[in-house]
Scaffold this motif. Structure first.
Motif, PDB file in Angstrom:
ATOM      1  N   ILE A  78      42.681  34.555  74.193  1.00  0.00           N
ATOM      2  CA  ILE A  78      43.472  34.653  72.965  1.00  0.00           C
ATOM      3  C   ILE A  78      43.683  33.276  72.347  1.00  0.00           C
ATOM      4  CG2 ILE A  78      45.686  35.369  71.993  1.00  0.00           C
ATOM      5  CD1 ILE A  78      45.881  37.429  74.229  1.00  0.00           C
ATOM      6  N   ALA A  79      43.954  32.276  73.206  1.00  0.00           N
ATOM      7  CA  ALA A  79      44.167  30.916  72.711  1.00  0.00           C
ATOM      8  C   ALA A  79      42.925  30.386  72.011  1.00  0.00           C
ATOM      9  CB  ALA A  79      44.558  29.992  73.857  1.00  0.00           C
ATOM     10  N   ASN A  80      41.745  30.712  72.530  1.00  0.00           N
ATOM     11  CA  ASN A  80      40.515  30.233  71.901  1.00  0.00           C
ATOM     12  C   ASN A  80      40.224  30.978  70.602  1.00  0.00           C
ATOM     13  OD1 ASN A  80      38.675  28.199  73.612  1.00  0.00           O
ATOM     14  ND2 ASN A  80      39.914  29.409  75.018  1.00  0.00           N
ATOM     15  N   ILE A  81      40.609  32.244  70.527  1.00  0.00           N
ATOM     16  CA  ILE A  81      40.486  32.963  69.255  1.00  0.00           C
ATOM     17  C   ILE A  81      41.375  32.306  68.206  1.00  0.00           C
ATOM     18  CG2 ILE A  81      40.951  35.141  68.087  1.00  0.00           C
ATOM     19  CD1 ILE A  81      40.200  36.568  70.678  1.00  0.00           C
ATOM     20  N   ALA A  82      42.602  31.974  68.615  1.00  0.00           N
ATOM     21  CA  ALA A  82      43.515  31.280  67.699  1.00  0.00           C
ATOM     22  C   ALA A  82      42.953  29.928  67.289  1.00  0.00           C
ATOM     23  CB  ALA A  82      44.881  31.110  68.353  1.00  0.00           C
ATOM     24  N   SER A  83      42.323  29.234  68.250  1.00  0.00           N
ATOM     25  CA  SER A  83      41.737  27.925  67.947  1.00  0.00           C
ATOM     26  C   SER A  83      40.607  28.048  66.930  1.00  0.00           C
ATOM     27  CB  SER A  83      41.220  27.284  69.236  1.00  0.00           C
ATOM     28  OG  SER A  83      40.596  26.047  68.978  1.00  0.00           O
ATOM     29  N   VAL A  84      39.783  29.098  67.043  1.00  0.00           N
ATOM     30  CA  VAL A  84      38.700  29.318  66.092  1.00  0.00           C
ATOM     31  C   VAL A  84      39.255  29.574  64.700  1.00  0.00           C
ATOM     32  CG1 VAL A  84      36.808  30.852  65.456  1.00  0.00           C
ATOM     33  CG2 VAL A  84      37.096  30.151  67.840  1.00  0.00           C
ATOM     34  N   VAL A  85      40.285  30.431  64.607  1.00  0.00           N
ATOM     35  CA  VAL A  85      40.896  30.733  63.311  1.00  0.00           C
ATOM     36  C   VAL A  85      41.472  29.466  62.684  1.00  0.00           C
ATOM     37  CG1 VAL A  85      42.733  32.012  62.139  1.00  0.00           C
ATOM     38  CG2 VAL A  85      41.399  33.111  63.951  1.00  0.00           C
ATOM     39  N   ILE A  86      42.162  28.662  63.504  1.00  0.00           N
ATOM     40  CA  ILE A  86      42.763  27.422  63.003  1.00  0.00           C
ATOM     41  C   ILE A  86      41.685  26.445  62.525  1.00  0.00           C
ATOM     42  CG2 ILE A  86      44.113  25.392  63.652  1.00  0.00           C
ATOM     43  CD1 ILE A  86      45.598  27.226  65.653  1.00  0.00           C
ATOM     44  N   GLY A  87      40.612  26.323  63.326  1.00  0.00           N
ATOM     45  CA  GLY A  87      39.573  25.356  62.998  1.00  0.00           C
ATOM     46  C   GLY A  87      38.703  25.746  61.826  1.00  0.00           C
ATOM     47  N   GLU A  88      38.475  27.058  61.637  1.00  0.00           N
ATOM     48  CA  GLU A  88      37.568  27.517  60.592  1.00  0.00           C
ATOM     49  C   GLU A  88      38.275  27.849  59.290  1.00  0.00           C
ATOM     50  OE1 GLU A  88      34.166  27.600  60.783  1.00  0.00           O
ATOM     51  OE2 GLU A  88      34.597  26.467  62.611  1.00  0.00           O
ATOM     52  N   THR A  89      39.593  27.825  59.273  1.00  0.00           N
ATOM     53  CA  THR A  89      40.328  28.106  58.034  1.00  0.00           C
ATOM     54  C   THR A  89      41.207  26.897  57.713  1.00  0.00           C
ATOM     55  OG1 THR A  89      42.101  29.212  59.292  1.00  0.00           O
ATOM     56  CG2 THR A  89      40.317  30.585  58.475  1.00  0.00           C
ATOM     57  N   GLY A  90      42.336  27.124  57.101  1.00  0.00           N
ATOM     58  CA  GLY A  90      43.235  26.028  56.748  1.00  0.00           C
ATOM     59  C   GLY A  90      44.585  26.561  56.314  1.00  0.00           C
ATOM     60  N   PRO A  91      45.485  25.675  55.943  1.00  0.00           N
ATOM     61  CA  PRO A  91      46.842  26.091  55.554  1.00  0.00           C
ATOM     62  C   PRO A  91      46.894  27.011  54.349  1.00  0.00           C
ATOM     63  CG  PRO A  91      46.724  23.714  55.946  1.00  0.00           C
ATOM     64  CD  PRO A  91      45.319  24.222  55.926  1.00  0.00           C
ATOM     65  N   PHE A  92      45.763  27.157  53.652  1.00  0.00           N
ATOM     66  CA  PHE A  92      45.773  27.979  52.445  1.00  0.00           C
ATOM     67  C   PHE A  92      45.776  29.478  52.765  1.00  0.00           C
ATOM     68  CE2 PHE A  92      41.447  26.794  53.535  1.00  0.00           C
ATOM     69  CZ  PHE A  92      40.809  28.021  53.604  1.00  0.00           C
ATOM     70  N   ILE A  93      45.381  29.887  53.988  1.00  0.00           N
ATOM     71  CA  ILE A  93      45.410  31.302  54.307  1.00  0.00           C
ATOM     72  C   ILE A  93      46.817  31.711  54.723  1.00  0.00           C
ATOM     73  CG2 ILE A  93      43.011  31.209  55.058  1.00  0.00           C
ATOM     74  CD1 ILE A  93      44.033  31.664  57.917  1.00  0.00           C
ATOM     75  N   GLN A  94      47.103  32.984  54.614  1.00  0.00           N
ATOM     76  CA  GLN A  94      48.466  33.470  54.763  1.00  0.00           C
ATOM     77  C   GLN A  94      49.017  33.290  56.179  1.00  0.00           C
ATOM     78  OE1 GLN A  94      48.904  37.533  53.603  1.00  0.00           O
ATOM     79  NE2 GLN A  94      51.124  37.576  53.887  1.00  0.00           N
ATOM     80  N   ASN A  95      48.205  33.554  57.207  1.00  0.00           N
ATOM     81  CA  ASN A  95      48.704  33.558  58.586  1.00  0.00           C
ATOM     82  C   ASN A  95      48.300  32.319  59.372  1.00  0.00           C
ATOM     83  OD1 ASN A  95      49.877  36.143  58.257  1.00  0.00           O
ATOM     84  ND2 ASN A  95      47.876  37.107  58.618  1.00  0.00           N
ATOM     85  N   TRP A  96      47.933  31.253  58.684  1.00  0.00           N
ATOM     86  CA  TRP A  96      47.470  30.050  59.388  1.00  0.00           C
ATOM     87  C   TRP A  96      48.568  29.457  60.250  1.00  0.00           C
ATOM     88  CZ3 TRP A  96      48.349  24.656  59.373  1.00  0.00           C
ATOM     89  CH2 TRP A  96      47.338  23.894  59.975  1.00  0.00           C
ATOM     90  N   VAL A  97      49.781  29.368  59.747  1.00  0.00           N
ATOM     91  CA  VAL A  97      50.904  28.825  60.518  1.00  0.00           C
ATOM     92  C   VAL A  97      51.194  29.710  61.722  1.00  0.00           C
ATOM     93  CG1 VAL A  97      53.355  28.239  60.463  1.00  0.00           C
ATOM     94  CG2 VAL A  97      51.907  27.701  58.495  1.00  0.00           C
ATOM     95  N   THR A  98      51.096  31.013  61.532  1.00  0.00           N
ATOM     96  CA  THR A  98      51.328  31.949  62.634  1.00  0.00           C
ATOM     97  C   THR A  98      50.319  31.735  63.758  1.00  0.00           C
ATOM     98  OG1 THR A  98      52.190  33.595  61.092  1.00  0.00           O
ATOM     99  CG2 THR A  98      51.526  34.378  63.268  1.00  0.00           C
ATOM    100  N   TRP A  99      49.047  31.548  63.407  1.00  0.00           N
ATOM    101  CA  TRP A  99      48.018  31.298  64.416  1.00  0.00           C
ATOM    102  C   TRP A  99      48.299  29.989  65.158  1.00  0.00           C
ATOM    103  CZ3 TRP A  99      44.919  34.615  66.524  1.00  0.00           C
ATOM    104  CH2 TRP A  99      44.488  35.734  65.825  1.00  0.00           C
ATOM    105  N   ASN A 100      48.774  28.985  64.450  1.00  0.00           N
ATOM    106  CA  ASN A 100      49.156  27.741  65.114  1.00  0.00           C
ATOM    107  C   ASN A 100      50.261  27.969  66.126  1.00  0.00           C
ATOM    108  OD1 ASN A 100      48.083  24.888  64.205  1.00  0.00           O
ATOM    109  ND2 ASN A 100      47.933  26.215  62.426  1.00  0.00           N
ATOM    110  N   GLN A 101      51.259  28.751  65.751  1.00  0.00           N
ATOM    111  CA  GLN A 101      52.368  29.036  66.650  1.00  0.00           C
ATOM    112  C   GLN A 101      51.908  29.852  67.850  1.00  0.00           C
ATOM    113  OE1 GLN A 101      55.031  30.970  63.902  1.00  0.00           O
ATOM    114  NE2 GLN A 101      55.972  29.045  63.226  1.00  0.00           N
ATOM    115  N   VAL A 102      50.999  30.803  67.625  1.00  0.00           N
ATOM    116  CA  VAL A 102      50.445  31.600  68.729  1.00  0.00           C
ATOM    117  C   VAL A 102      49.705  30.704  69.712  1.00  0.00           C
ATOM    118  CG1 VAL A 102      48.707  33.338  69.320  1.00  0.00           C
ATOM    119  CG2 VAL A 102      50.296  33.750  67.433  1.00  0.00           C
ATOM    120  N   PHE A 103      48.888  29.790  69.170  1.00  0.00           N
ATOM    121  CA  PHE A 103      48.123  28.876  70.029  1.00  0.00           C
ATOM    122  C   PHE A 103      49.056  28.009  70.875  1.00  0.00           C
ATOM    123  CE2 PHE A 103      46.212  24.674  70.678  1.00  0.00           C
ATOM    124  CZ  PHE A 103      45.093  25.032  71.419  1.00  0.00           C
TER     125      PHE A 103
END
Length: 250
Positions: A101-126
């Motif tokens: 799960i942590a690596n899925i969150a890392s992929v989302v964080i690395g391949e997107t940016g603060p402009f997407i809606q749930n980017w902060v949430t993925w950071n918190q999950v990671f």
């Protein structure tokens, strides 16, 4: 001509500030090689040319294997006993899926940016999952130390148990220091450092990680006859006294 420490540091700094930042780490590991090539091709062509996929694969292997090895060493598997207890298996069953799960969150964080809606949430999950994993890998070491402490009172092998207790306590202290540095100090360096000095946090993290790996595998290396545990009667008596005086509580 010999490469002195001063010349080496200048060489590293020069490479870090050239048009190919990060590539000077190439060769340290497949993970760093893929990370370097990923950043290089993004800078030159705008696309990673598949290096990002390899980077995330090796990142998962690096994190998963690290936590698995720490848990196995902490349980004393093959060192204190040739099997895992039920509670130790449960820790592995918890940590490995969390790493996925942590690596899925890392992929989302690395391949997107603060402009997407749930980017902060993925950071918190990671961050939350990483914290849970760091706490979980501590339990097997604490269990091993307590087991050795209890065993030393009945099996008549105080000196051997004292040596193992000392070894596990040293491992626990070094592990706490490693996790503190790579999770807090490195994060602080990334936060306060300017963009062109971001390589400093990467260099610090990888250098400390390398030192930790060397320590871990050297201390628990397989040997035919470990001189660390070859003790005479005087040392046995001294160990018994030390165990009575010191509780080895963490």
């Amino acid at each position: 001509m010999a490469l002195t420490p001063i010349k080496w540091s200048r060489w590293v700094r020069t490479l870090a500030t050239t048009a190919k930042p990060g590539r000077w780490w190439t060769g340290f590991s497949p993970f760093l090689s893929c990370a370097a090539e990923d950043q290089h091709y993004i800078r030159v062509t705008g696309t990673p040319h598949g290096w990002d996929v390899l980077f995330y694969i090796f990142q998962f292997l690096k994190g998963g294997l690290l936590f698995t090895v720490i848990i196995l060493i902490g349980t004393g598997w093959s060192f204190l006993k040739p099997f895992l207890q039920v509670r130790e298996k449960k820790v592995l069953m918890i940590v490995i899926p969390l790493q996925v799960i942590a690596n899925i969150a890392s992929v989302v964080i690395g391949e997107t940016g603060p402009f997407i809606q749930n980017w902060v949430t993925w950071n918190q999950v990671f961050l939350l999952i990483d914290l849970i994993c760091c706490c979980a890998i501590m339990f097997p070491i604490v269990w091993s130390i307590r087991t050795l402490r209890e065993t030393s009172k009945t099996d008549g092998k105080a000196a051997r148990n004292l040596a193992k207790l000392t070894l596990f306590r040293q491992f626990y202290i070094v592990l706490v220091g490693y996790l503190y540095f790579t999770r807090i100090v490195v994060y602080a360096l990334k936060t306060i450092a300017a963009y062109k000095f971001q390589w400093v946090s990467v260099a610090a993290e990888e250098t400390v990680s390398l030192a930790f790996y060397i320590f871990m595998f050297y201390m628990f290396r397989p040997v035919e006859r470990n001189q660390y545990f070859v003790l005479d009667d005087e040392e046995e008596e001294a160990a018994e006294a030390a165990l009575r005086e010191e509780e080895f509580e963490l």
